[in-house]
Design a protein around this motif. Structure first.
Motif, PDB file in Angstrom:
ATOM      1  N   TRP A 804       0.804  -1.216   0.000  1.00  0.00           N
ATOM      2  CA  TRP A 804       0.000   0.000   0.000  1.00  0.00           C
ATOM      3  C   TRP A 804       0.851   1.287   0.000  1.00  0.00           C
ATOM      4  N   MET A 810      -2.242   3.923  -9.082  1.00  0.00           N
ATOM      5  CA  MET A 810      -2.447   2.686  -9.838  1.00  0.00           C
ATOM      6  C   MET A 810      -3.768   2.770 -10.605  1.00  0.00           C
ATOM      7  N   HIS A 813      -6.985  -2.550 -10.166  1.00  0.00           N
ATOM      8  CA  HIS A 813      -7.332  -2.928  -8.804  1.00  0.00           C
ATOM      9  C   HIS A 813      -6.562  -4.186  -8.410  1.00  0.00           C
ATOM     10  N   ASN A 814      -6.607  -4.517  -7.130  1.00  0.00           N
ATOM     11  CA  ASN A 814      -5.837  -5.639  -6.588  1.00  0.00           C
ATOM     12  C   ASN A 814      -6.547  -6.967  -6.797  1.00  0.00           C
ATOM     13  N   LEU A 877      -5.597   3.740  -4.118  1.00  0.00           N
ATOM     14  CA  LEU A 877      -5.762   2.357  -4.552  1.00  0.00           C
ATOM     15  C   LEU A 877      -6.880   1.661  -3.765  1.00  0.00           C
ATOM     16  N   ASP A 881     -10.089  -0.089  -5.434  1.00  0.00           N
ATOM     17  CA  ASP A 881     -10.504  -1.473  -5.163  1.00  0.00           C
ATOM     18  C   ASP A 881     -11.967  -1.526  -4.734  1.00  0.00           C
TER      19      ASP A 881
END
Length: 965
Positions: A804, A810, A813-814, A877, A881
């Protein structure tokens, strides 16, 4: 040092600089000026030398304030003064003064911050004490207002109400004693002496005297003296008159009345008539009971004829009890019908005489005498109605209480109640009586029977629940409890002229009384020949499937019913019966329900089990008894509530009890539901495995009223993830409970109509605190499924591997978001699989999705709270997400708004707060855990605030968390 303390005390709460400027002249002499102090600081000073100089000061200089330094030094001067010695001694004193001044100045400068801080604390404490004093004053004032305006007044009203209730009870008792003294004792004694004219006349006079002079004891003595004036009635007329009681004949009775009129003894005839009716009632019931006792005994032993009627009734066997009761009521009906026809004859005769008198008014004196006789006879006959009915009640009461009915079959006992109900209806039409004697005797038998019956039914219900596999019982979409045989009486009880369980087909029978209907023949206690067929008629002609192919496919797993008992086949209701369902459902509503419910291949048939139908049938049987015998309505409704309580407790115990999820503090079980479950457990559930032999008798009696807690059948598997941890069984159990609650809601007007006014608060409380909580059981039951259906721990592990503290924003997404969405897709798929077995209603699917989403969002926050390092780009980020998760999730479910969406967004936005805003934000958002709030302080503000500010924020978090511990 004492001198220094006294200096600070004199100056009060002021700064050290002000204290130096305000010193007295003598004290100014000892303390150097600011320039001298500055010089002292500038000069290099040896601390050891300074301390030696201070130690060389004489002890007397440190004495109290009354010490005079100048006087002391002048007295010390030698007789011969030397300038050089004086200057040397002066220089020494100056050095000592400078050392002390330096020491004092250093101490003052050293303690100044502590002094300022302590001063601020004292000021703050003073403000807090003033505020506390104001709060205490206001609190005491409001308490006094509440005490004067509410407590004393309310308690006074309650005390007065209690006195009023006691006085009402006393008044009722006095009226009862008065009635017994005026009727039973006086009339029975006068009739035993056979003084019929005097008995009739004195009855009227003594009634009037008793109401006016009832406080005199001589009234009872007067009655015994008047009995000596009775005359003997002619035997032939007496015998002829006695025949009227069992078989009334108009011609025969007309001749007897004419004979008594010629003798001038019409009043005596009326007295004799009532005596014969009383004797006829006694002889009739004795002969009927004696016949059955001798028949059952199988011999003609005369010992039974010598028994009293009360003792004779105890020899009736269970097999002959109902036929004997029926014949007893038939014979009593004939006696009451004869009395009814006697009254009709006098009414018609009085009308004929009145017509003759109106056409010929010459003999005024004779007309007045005849009018008096007619009025007297009319009053006597009217008074005899209640007396005869009272005798009938006492005879039937003795018969009812002579046999223990607790072991009778339910249908037989209902038949007994039905006969007694018909008899009470006869009494109401006969004299307008409410039949308190009969009601009380039947109430005793009914309560005794019902306790035994209900205990057995509760044990059966426990057995059903423990063997219930919670499979769907297929019924028609138009299913209504009114289609069940047990509830037919609700449709049939509209006619007040007949008993509730057997209604004649005549549409206008409600306007005709029983005496009018059977005046010239027949008997209301004759059992119809087709009654047995009527009782065993099965109104359910099909096996429970709809005619359309859609429902056939919906219930294809229930194609074979070869192993279903006939009793359970009756549960499948046929639409051809013509009975309307509880709530009419239009085609549009049905279509909308199909779209909203989780499965689209089934009609919205009620979700219930065989056990549910068994409970509904029991409720119907209980209501039959309550409808026939309203005095036990409260007991019956209380037992009905226990059936619902036990069913609700079983569903919660099987599917909703989980201490781990209850401790989450998310309010899954409302306080009302928890209170209801605790009440059921304390009042109905026997938690002890075996009885304690040393326990008291009262405890043993209380345990008899309780039922052991049920256990879930081992055939029900709640641990398989493929079946969503028994979701189908959970849906059937919970929704069958909701359906059962809806039926109780439907029956509420019927229960409220028969419930005594004094007991209606119990019924209202049962509906408001128990029945209405059935739907609330969905949350804890489905929460267990939601907590296990998705792997939240795996999501936390994936989030822990995310970096993080990235340096750039970014655009992707994760991975954990995709993993979570796959879990939801798998959950959706398994939900569809379950819906192929059991229809999942819209409220259920909404609760399941809501629970899963809420748990997922809280897991996201928990994952963000585990972050060790986070940059501004990392915070962006997180938002990316979560937005990706929401976008994909909204395609899977129609729930709007997304539950706990603000819970996650607010937490992420808190990363952007400044130090000044963070403290107020923490105080406003108490829904987050201590760990989550601590992470915000450490990660968000860790590098921007000093240690002291951080400790302050952490202390605020600790203060918020302290009440939760």
């Amino acid at each position: 040092m004492q001198k220094i303390k006294s200096l600070m005390t004199r100056q009060g709460l002021r700064s050290p600089q002000e204290s130096v400027n305000d010193l007295s002249p003598i004290e100014s002499f000892r303390i150097p000026t600011k320039e001298e102090l500055r010089e002292l600081h500038e000069k290099p000073v040896d601390p050891q030398a300074q301390q030696e100089i201070i130690n060389s000061i004489e002890e007397v200089y440190f004495s109290n304030d009354s010490f005079d330094i100048v006087k002391y030094e002048l007295e010390r001067l030698p007789p011969v003064l030397s300038l050089q010695e004086l200057e040397e001694y002066r220089d020494k004193l100056k050095q000592q003064q400078a050392a002390v001044s330096k020491k004092v100045a250093d101490l003052i400068l050293e303690k100044q911050p502590a002094y300022v801080e302590e001063l601020e604390r004292v000021t703050s404490l003073q403000s807090g004490l003033q505020l506390a004093a104001v709060i205490c004053t206001n609190g005491r004032r409001h308490l006094n207002i509440a005490k004067e305006g509410f407590t004393q007044t309310s308690l006074g009203l309650l005390a007065n109400q209690r006195k009023r209730q006691l006085l009402i009870g006393l008044l009722k008792s006095l009226r009862t004693i008065k009635t017994l003294q005026r009727t039973d004792v006086r009339l029975s004694e006068m009739l035993e002496e056979e003084d019929y004219p005097g008995a009739i006349q004195l009855c009227l006079e003594c009634q009037k005297a008793a109401s006016t002079f009832k406080h005199y004891s001589c009234i009872s003595e007067l009655n015994s003296k008047l009995q000596d004036t009775l005359e003997q009635i002619e035997e032939q007329l007496d015998v002829a008159l006695s025949k009227i009681c069992k078989n009334f004949d108009i011609n025969h009775y007309t001749k007897v009345q004419q004979a008594y009129r010629l003798l001038g003894k019409t009043q005596t005839a009326m007295d004799q008539l009532h005596m014969h009716f009383t004797q006829a009632i006694h002889n009739t019931v004795f002969q009927v009971v004696l016949g059955y006792v001798e028949l059952c005994a199988g011999n003609t032993d005369t010992k039974f004829q010598k028994l009293q009627y009360k003792d004779l009734c105890t020899h009736i066997t269970s097999d002959s009890y109902i036929p004997c009761l029926t014949d007893l009521c038939k014979a009593l009906w004939e006696v009451m019908l004869s009395y009814y026809r006697t009254m009709q004859w006098h009414e018609n005769h009085d009308q004929d005489e009145a017509a003759v008198v109106s056409s010929d008014g010459n003999n005024v004196i004779g007309t007045e005498e005849n009018s008096f006789d007619r009025n007297y006879i009319k009053k006597k006959l009217e008074h005899g109605l209640s007396r005869i009915w009272q005798d009938v009640q006492l005879k039937v009461k003795t018969y009812l209480l002579g046999t223990d009915l607790s072991n009778f079959k339910y249908d037989d006992f209902i038949f007994v109640l039905d006969v007694i109900s018909r008899l009470m209806q006869v009494g109401e039409e006969f004299c307008g009586s409410r039949s308190e004697v009969l009601q009380e005797s039947v109430r005793k038998q009914s309560v005794n029977y019902f306790k035994t019956h209900h205990r057995t039914r509760l044990e059966e219900l426990r057995m059903f629940l423990e063997n219930e596999t919670w499979e769907l019982c297929p019924v028609k979409s138009s299913f209504s409890i009114l289609q069940l045989h047990e509830f037919k009486f609700l449709e049939q009880s509209r006619s007040p002229s007949v008993s509730p369980s057997k209604q004649p087909a005549s549409a206008d029978s409600s306007a005709v009384t029983l005496f009018e209907q059977y005046c010239h023949g027949g008997n209301p206690f004759e059992i119809p020949a087709d009654s047995k067929d009527e009782e065993t008629e099965d109104v359910l002609a099909s096996n429970g499937y709809e005619s359309d192919e859609q429902e056939k496919s919906a219930y294809q797993e229930y194609d074979s019913d070869s192993d279903v008992p006939e009793e359970l086949k009756r549960d499948y209701v046929d639409e051809q019966t013509g009975d309307a369902p509880i709530k009419s459902v239009s085609r549009e509503t049905l279509r909308s329900r199909k779209r909203s419910d989780y499965n689209l291949n089934k009609v919205n048939a009620p979700i219930l089990t065989n056990t549910t139908l068994n409970v509904i049938r029991l409720v119907g049987k209980y209501m039959q008894m309550m409808n026939i015998l309203k005095p036990i309505a409260f007991d019956v409704i209380h037992f009905m509530s226990q059936l619902f309580d036990y069913y609700l407790y079983a569903v919660y115990t099987f599917f909703g009890r989980n201490d781990m999820f209850e401790s989450t503090g998310l309010g899954l079980s409302s306080s009302r539901l928890r209170t209801t479950l605790n009440r059921i457990q304390e009042s109905l559930i026997d938690l002890e495995v075996s009885g304690d032999p040393s326990g008291t008798l009262t405890a043993a009696e209380e345990r008899k009223e309780k039922v052991p807690s049920p256990h879930l059948s081992h055939l029900v598997v709640l641990t398989s993830g493929n079946s969503l941890y028994g979701l189908a069984e959970r849906v059937v159990a919970t929704e069958s409970l909701v359906f059962l609650a809806e039926q109780f809601e439907f029956l509420q007007p019927h229960l409220d109509a028969v419930m005594p006014a004094a007991k209606k608060p119990f019924l209202q409380q049962f509906y408001s605190q128990t029945v209405s909580t059935a739907s609330e059981l969905r949350k804890p039951v489905y929460w267990i499924v939601a907590a296990k259906a998705i792997d939240y721990e795996q999501m936390l592990l994936l989030m822990a591997n995310v970096k993080w503290d990235v340096k750039e924003i970014m655009s992707q997404h994760n991975v954990y978001v995709d993993a979570l969405l796959k879990e939801f897709e798998e959950f959706n798929r398994r939900l569809n699989d379950v819906s192929k077995r059991v229809r999942i209603p819209l409220p259920v699917s909404n609760i399941l999705w809501e629970h899963c989403i809420r748990l997922a969002n809280r897991t996201l926050v928990e994952g963000y709270a585990n972050v060790k390092k986070c940059s501004n780009e990392g915070r962006a980020l997180m938002q990316l997400d979560f937005q990706q998760f929401l976008m994909k999730l909204e395609k899977l479910t129609d729930i709007r708004p997304i539950p706990d969406k603000e819970f996650v967004e607010t937490y992420i936005k808190a990363y952007y707060l400044t130090e000044n805003d963070m403290e107020s934000w923490i105080k406003e958002h108490r829904e987050y855990s201590t760990k989550q709030l601590t992470n915000l302080v450490n990660i968000c503000l860790g590098t921007y605030i000093n240690k002291k500010a951080r400790q302050k924020l952490l202390a605020t978090i600790d203060d918020i968390d302290r009440p939760k511990r």
